[in-house]
Structures are given as C-alpha cells and as structure tokens.
Design a protein around this motif. Sequence first.
Motif, PDB file in Angstrom:
ATOM      1  N   VAL A   1      -0.583   3.029   5.376  1.00  0.00           N
ATOM      2  CA  VAL A   1      -1.439   3.855   6.237  1.00  0.00           C
ATOM      3  C   VAL A   1      -2.428   4.636   5.379  1.00  0.00           C
ATOM      4  O   VAL A   1      -3.629   4.696   5.687  1.00  0.00           O
ATOM      5  CB  VAL A   1      -0.580   4.807   7.097  1.00  0.00           C
ATOM      6  CG1 VAL A   1      -1.464   5.856   7.770  1.00  0.00           C
ATOM      7  CG2 VAL A   1       0.197   4.027   8.145  1.00  0.00           C
ATOM      8  N   ARG A   2      -1.936   5.219   4.288  1.00  0.00           N
ATOM      9  CA  ARG A   2      -2.836   5.993   3.422  1.00  0.00           C
ATOM     10  C   ARG A   2      -3.883   5.097   2.757  1.00  0.00           C
ATOM     11  O   ARG A   2      -5.015   5.515   2.535  1.00  0.00           O
ATOM     12  CB  ARG A   2      -2.036   6.730   2.345  1.00  0.00           C
ATOM     13  CG  ARG A   2      -1.328   7.957   2.845  1.00  0.00           C
ATOM     14  CD  ARG A   2      -0.880   8.845   1.698  1.00  0.00           C
ATOM     15  NE  ARG A   2      -0.013   8.129   0.767  1.00  0.00           N
ATOM     16  CZ  ARG A   2       1.300   8.046   0.903  1.00  0.00           C
ATOM     17  NH1 ARG A   2       1.888   8.619   1.931  1.00  0.00           N
ATOM     18  NH2 ARG A   2       2.020   7.396   0.007  1.00  0.00           N
ATOM     19  N   SER A   3      -3.493   3.857   2.432  1.00  0.00           N
ATOM     20  CA  SER A   3      -4.434   2.972   1.744  1.00  0.00           C
ATOM     21  C   SER A   3      -5.496   2.419   2.688  1.00  0.00           C
ATOM     22  O   SER A   3      -6.557   1.956   2.248  1.00  0.00           O
ATOM     23  CB  SER A   3      -3.684   1.816   1.074  1.00  0.00           C
ATOM     24  OG  SER A   3      -3.185   0.906   2.052  1.00  0.00           O
ATOM     25  N   GLY A   4      -5.200   2.408   3.993  1.00  0.00           N
ATOM     26  CA  GLY A   4      -6.169   1.921   4.967  1.00  0.00           C
ATOM     27  C   GLY A   4      -6.249   0.416   5.073  1.00  0.00           C
ATOM     28  O   GLY A   4      -7.121  -0.112   5.766  1.00  0.00           O
ATOM     29  N   THR A   5      -5.353  -0.321   4.414  1.00  0.00           N
ATOM     30  CA  THR A   5      -5.386  -1.782   4.493  1.00  0.00           C
ATOM     31  C   THR A   5      -4.666  -2.251   5.756  1.00  0.00           C
ATOM     32  O   THR A   5      -3.808  -1.569   6.295  1.00  0.00           O
ATOM     33  CB  THR A   5      -4.715  -2.414   3.255  1.00  0.00           C
ATOM     34  OG1 THR A   5      -3.401  -1.881   3.111  1.00  0.00           O
ATOM     35  CG2 THR A   5      -5.523  -2.122   2.007  1.00  0.00           C
ATOM     36  N   MET A   6      -5.027  -3.438   6.207  1.00  0.00           N
ATOM     37  CA  MET A   6      -4.485  -3.951   7.462  1.00  0.00           C
ATOM     38  C   MET A   6      -4.446  -5.473   7.415  1.00  0.00           C
ATOM     39  O   MET A   6      -5.290  -6.117   6.789  1.00  0.00           O
ATOM     40  CB  MET A   6      -5.355  -3.489   8.636  1.00  0.00           C
ATOM     41  CG  MET A   6      -4.846  -3.873  10.010  1.00  0.00           C
ATOM     42  SD  MET A   6      -3.367  -2.956  10.482  1.00  0.00           S
ATOM     43  CE  MET A   6      -4.045  -1.294  10.598  1.00  0.00           C
TER      44      MET A   6
END
Length: 574
Positions: free
Chosen positions: A131-136
């Motif tokens: 979530v903190r890294s923003g990857t999906m």
Amino acid sequence: MSAVGLAPLALVGMASRVPGGSDVDELWETLSAGRPKFGPVPAERLSGYDEQTVGTGGLTAALMSDVDTFDAEFFDVGPRLAVWMDPQQRLLLETSWHAMESAGIPPGSLAGQDVGVFVASATSDFRDSTVRSGTMDRYSMVGSVTTYLANRLSYQYDFRGPSMTVDTACSSGLSALSLAASGLRAGEIDAALVGASNVCIGGWFSSALSYLGALSPTGRSRPFAADADGYVRGEGVVCFVLKRLDDALDAGDPVLAVVRGVAANHDGRCGGPVKTDPGSQARLLRKTLAQGGIDPASLGYLEAHATGTKMDGAELEGLRELCRGRAGGPPGRFAGPAGNLWIGSVKSVLGHLEGAAGAVSLAKAVLILRHEEIPASGGILAMEPDLEVRAQEPDTAAPALHWPGSASSPRRLGVSSFGLGGSNGHVVLEEAPAQATGHGSPSPVESLLPVPLSATDAESLTRVANRLADFLDSAKPDEFAAIAWTLQTGREHLAHRRVVPASSLDELRAGLRSLASGEPVRELQDCDGWLEGGTFDWRRLWHRPPERRVTLPGYPFRRTSLGFVPRQPQTGRS
C-alpha cells in the motif's frame, strides 16, 4: 466450565521454520543452546520507521535469513503470482507440506475430504508495504488479503473443511488450535491442519509497538526478569496436523503428543485493552485441565507466554490462583523434576512471534516430551509445591533438566498464550501413548524390499537421497521396516522416481548413497509401472506391514529469492 472427559486428540505431524532452525530438529538444537537469535533489523525491513519519534525498540529482532524465498515451481505457482504472494503464504505452503510428510500422510490422500485449515496470523506487513509503495497487480488482492493464508492451503490441497485465518493477537496460534479441536471433537472434520505465521518485513507495525512501549529499547528479551523492559519481535512459521487420538492410532499415524485439553477465553473488563488478568488466566487453565480430568499437580512444566514485560508477574499469580483453588489446596509436589513445576519461555531465544507465538511454544512443548529434557540454558523458573518461585538466570552452559517418562504416570505440561487484546489460550499436552505392536512384528513377503524415492526432477531426487541417508545414520536397525513402509505409503509420489532395493537399514543407506552419487542401482521389475508414473499396491509386498509410520526428513525445496515487496508492475506468465 467445560465438560470433563472430552475426547483426546493427537498431534501427528509438525514442522517449523524459525531463525536458527529450518526444521524441528534444528529448532530443538537452537532452544537447547539457549543463545538468543536477535540482531539488527536490516534497513529494507524498516520502511517508514522513525527512530526519533518512536525510539529504538524496533531496531532489534529475531529474523530469518531466507524469509523471502520460495519453491514456486514445486507448488505449481507461476512466477508472477509468486512475487505478489505474501511471504506468509509461501512459508505456510512449504511448512504445511513438511507437516504432512512428518505425519506420513500424502497430501493427495486427503484431497476432497473434510479437512479443516486454521491459520493464525496477526500482522500484514506485506500488504502494508505494498500500500505504501503504491504498486498494484491483478494478484494484489489474493496475494495480500489475510483470509488467503488459510484459503490458499485449502485450495492447494483440495481440502473441503472449514478454512479460517484467525487473529486474536498473541494468542492466535492457540485460538486456531482450539477451533480445530472443537471441529474434531464435534465430528465436523476428521483431520485438521493448524498453522501460524509471523513475518517482519515493514516498519509500521514495529513503529506502533515501539511507540506503545511494548518493545525492548535495549534489544533484550528477559521473561520474568525484574529489569525486563519489553519484548523483541521474532518471525517464523509452524504447522501441525491433528486427528482424534483413536483415529490416529487406528491409522498407524506417528503420534507426537496427545492434546488432553485446549480452550480459549477473554479477560472481559477484568484486565485492560493491553493488560492481562490473573483471574481470567486461572479460570482458563482450570477449564482446560477439566477437559481431561487433570489435576494441576500432574503437570511438570509450563511453557509460559512471558514476553519480557512488567506484566509477566501476572502469569505467575494466575498459576498460584489456580493451585490455591485446587481441591485440597496447593499440591504436595508437582510432577516435574525434583517435584517442581518448571516454567520457561521460548521468547528468551526466538523473541515474540506474535500471531505465531502460541504455535512455536506448542512446538517447543512437543519437543520437550519427545526428548525427555527441559532446556534450561535460556533461563527457567521453578515453582515449588508451596507456590514460591525461584529463578535461574539465562546461562548457555546450564544443563538441561532430565525428565524421563514413567510407566506409572504420563508426563504432562501446559502451554499458555495471552493476546494483546485480552484473548487467552491454553493447551495441556500429554506424552504419546506406548504404541504396542498388536499382532506381531512386520513381515515382508520377500526379504528384499523396494524402497521408493521421488522428487520433481533428477537434481532434487539426489538431494532427497542424500538427506535421507544422512538421517538414517542415526536410525536404529530395527526401524528399517517402518522406514520402508513410510516411504512406500506415507509420501506423495512425485514425477521423477527411483527404487532402492534393500533388506536392511545398512543396505538402504548404501543404496541411497549410490543413487545420490549417480551409481547404478538395481531396479525391481515389480515396480516398473510405478516407475513410469503409475500406482502400485505396496501392501501386497507384506504379510504383515508395520503398524506405525515414522517421521522422516521433509522434502528439500529448491527455493528462489522473490524479495519482500514488488516494486514495479509484473508481467509475464501467471
């Protein structure tokens, strides 16, 4: 109060992977040595940790060196999904496989059956970090949602019983065990896989715990010590296989220990949001003992929750309350060495595994019964019959306490685990019963037995043969028949197959060495169909097969590092 005389359960399989121990034998060596496995937390595991704000409590932990590795190919997990799977899922897959191997139960033999899966976990560092890294990715949800810690196992093995991820904070492992026990005793399931995991790969949870004041700023773990200043985080994974005791004995399972009682409760408002209550603990222990009609005086050891905080004293007071309320008052003696109730905590060596804390404590308890010793090197207490307690400081040179079995009375011990939010768990274990031979010694049809080995490929088969040969160096000659029977009927037969003909332990060991070194090994024509991938009725090789399977080394997975958190969108095969 629970009913007296609930059906006893059997722990038939167990596997673990913790700092300093890639299997249960290495876990025992680590606990016996008593040397703490604490060290500095690498920067890559402290994302978001602000030492200036929250202090130094989260900068020391007991960590695994290979927590990010996984044999994805073995479990037919594509590389893209593997990267996006919480490391806890990966660890649980491998350790659950080893637990079933420990029980001599091929996972495929349980496919489609009502096997329950109960997995304990109280952290989600992987999800927090992604979530903190923003990857999906399209696998983000199934790889990180905590329900898949249990559901992934049920799917992998095609188990059709209840599948639950359990979070009662630090007591999660014993809460999961309690749910499994209830299902087994009610007849809702015939076998249960109980797992627990804890992985420390992000900085947020460590920050929160340090800010709360729960973690030791000095990086020490000193259960029950007057100068205890907090706990040290630890990580690892533990899995167990359980059955009803009668069913396990009938099936020839290797019973490791007997569960005489297991229960859970909550402090209600007697404690506090983060503070435990001695009275609630005493009521829980009393209820658990009542399930087996067991007197507290028959216990010889307690694996305590004791995290190394100022609240450890409440655990001793709960024990005193239990014993003071016993019919007839405090016992004249306990059943442990020197007539005492000995008390220890795995956290002095491995730290606090949080959601997996109860499970690793249970594993230690099983090993104490198995080895007939109580480790003293990590520090230990003795509660004497008058309920006074004397302490032995941690000393790596301290000899273990010998605690031999007795024909007149089985050894028993308790395991406690108390959750941060007030949920508590306790289990009472008893040593495995003597397993009589019944109708006589095993008798093969021919003196030369085909002993099967299998792996996913030739290289892995070499490692299987080497690992088994090393293990057999310490086996007893009269165990040959049970070992052969276990390899014939207690293993999943994989794609790459060989047979080692042997009529004794020495011949089997020599044949395994030859196979591992690439030398030719005589094949038996009877097994041609099996060697080509078919099935084989191993029972027809025996007039009387052995009554028990035995615990043998687990499969040597070929692991690859996958990292902690995906840093960019993944492409390629699923």
